[in-house]
Design a protein around this motif. Sequence first.
Motif, PDB file in Angstrom:
ATOM      1  N   LEU A  26       0.818  -1.208   0.000  1.00  0.00           N
ATOM      2  CA  LEU A  26       0.000   0.000   0.000  1.00  0.00           C
ATOM      3  C   LEU A  26       0.853   1.260   0.000  1.00  0.00           C
ATOM      4  CD1 LEU A  26      -2.865  -0.926   2.489  1.00  0.00           C
ATOM      5  CD2 LEU A  26      -2.953  -0.852   0.000  1.00  0.00           C
ATOM      6  N   CYS A  27       1.945   1.232   0.759  1.00  0.00           N
ATOM      7  CA  CYS A  27       2.848   2.376   0.820  1.00  0.00           C
ATOM      8  C   CYS A  27       3.498   2.619  -0.539  1.00  0.00           C
ATOM      9  CB  CYS A  27       3.905   2.138   1.894  1.00  0.00           C
ATOM     10  SG  CYS A  27       4.986   3.546   2.160  1.00  0.00           S
ATOM     11  N   SER A  28       3.984   1.576  -1.171  1.00  0.00           N
ATOM     12  CA  SER A  28       4.634   1.748  -2.469  1.00  0.00           C
ATOM     13  C   SER A  28       3.629   2.193  -3.529  1.00  0.00           C
ATOM     14  CB  SER A  28       5.334   0.463  -2.902  1.00  0.00           C
ATOM     15  OG  SER A  28       4.404  -0.576  -3.074  1.00  0.00           O
ATOM     16  N   LEU A  29       2.397   1.723  -3.450  1.00  0.00           N
ATOM     17  CA  LEU A  29       1.362   2.155  -4.379  1.00  0.00           C
ATOM     18  C   LEU A  29       1.079   3.641  -4.221  1.00  0.00           C
ATOM     19  CD1 LEU A  29      -0.642   1.096  -6.525  1.00  0.00           C
ATOM     20  CD2 LEU A  29      -2.266   0.751  -4.668  1.00  0.00           C
ATOM     21  N   ARG A  30       1.032   4.098  -2.982  1.00  0.00           N
ATOM     22  CA  ARG A  30       0.792   5.514  -2.709  1.00  0.00           C
ATOM     23  C   ARG A  30       1.930   6.379  -3.236  1.00  0.00           C
ATOM     24  NH1 ARG A  30      -3.351   8.166   0.047  1.00  0.00           N
ATOM     25  NH2 ARG A  30      -2.624  10.018   1.096  1.00  0.00           N
ATOM     26  N   ARG A  33       1.655   6.547  -7.051  1.00  0.00           N
ATOM     27  CA  ARG A  33       0.600   7.474  -7.466  1.00  0.00           C
ATOM     28  C   ARG A  33       1.012   8.924  -7.272  1.00  0.00           C
ATOM     29  NH1 ARG A  33      -4.844   4.683  -4.967  1.00  0.00           N
ATOM     30  NH2 ARG A  33      -4.966   2.972  -6.455  1.00  0.00           N
ATOM     31  N   TYR A  34       1.730   9.214  -6.183  1.00  0.00           N
ATOM     32  CA  TYR A  34       2.188  10.571  -5.913  1.00  0.00           C
ATOM     33  C   TYR A  34       3.114  11.058  -7.029  1.00  0.00           C
ATOM     34  CZ  TYR A  34       4.947  14.355  -3.929  1.00  0.00           C
ATOM     35  OH  TYR A  34       5.599  15.542  -3.744  1.00  0.00           O
ATOM     36  N   HIS A  37       1.260  11.427 -10.402  1.00  0.00           N
ATOM     37  CA  HIS A  37       0.431  12.631 -10.399  1.00  0.00           C
ATOM     38  C   HIS A  37       1.298  13.878 -10.557  1.00  0.00           C
ATOM     39  CE1 HIS A  37      -2.977  15.202  -9.527  1.00  0.00           C
ATOM     40  NE2 HIS A  37      -2.271  15.797  -8.578  1.00  0.00           N
TER      41      HIS A  37
END
Length: 55
Positions: A26-30, A33-34, A37
């Motif tokens: 979840l951390c790496s996905l966030r 995405r950051y 973006h």
Amino acid sequence: MVSSERLADIGYKTFSGTMTLYGGYLCSLRVYRYFHHREQLRIAAENQTEDIIKD
């Protein structure tokens, strides 16, 4: 025969390890995405300034 205490210990360690891996996912996905973006905003800003210069 495995004792109930040993079985609970194995279950806890398995669950804890799985949650650690899931949290890392979840951390790496966030983070992905950051940065994705941020890159999209940079591209949009470049395109916007090019359109302004053309006018």
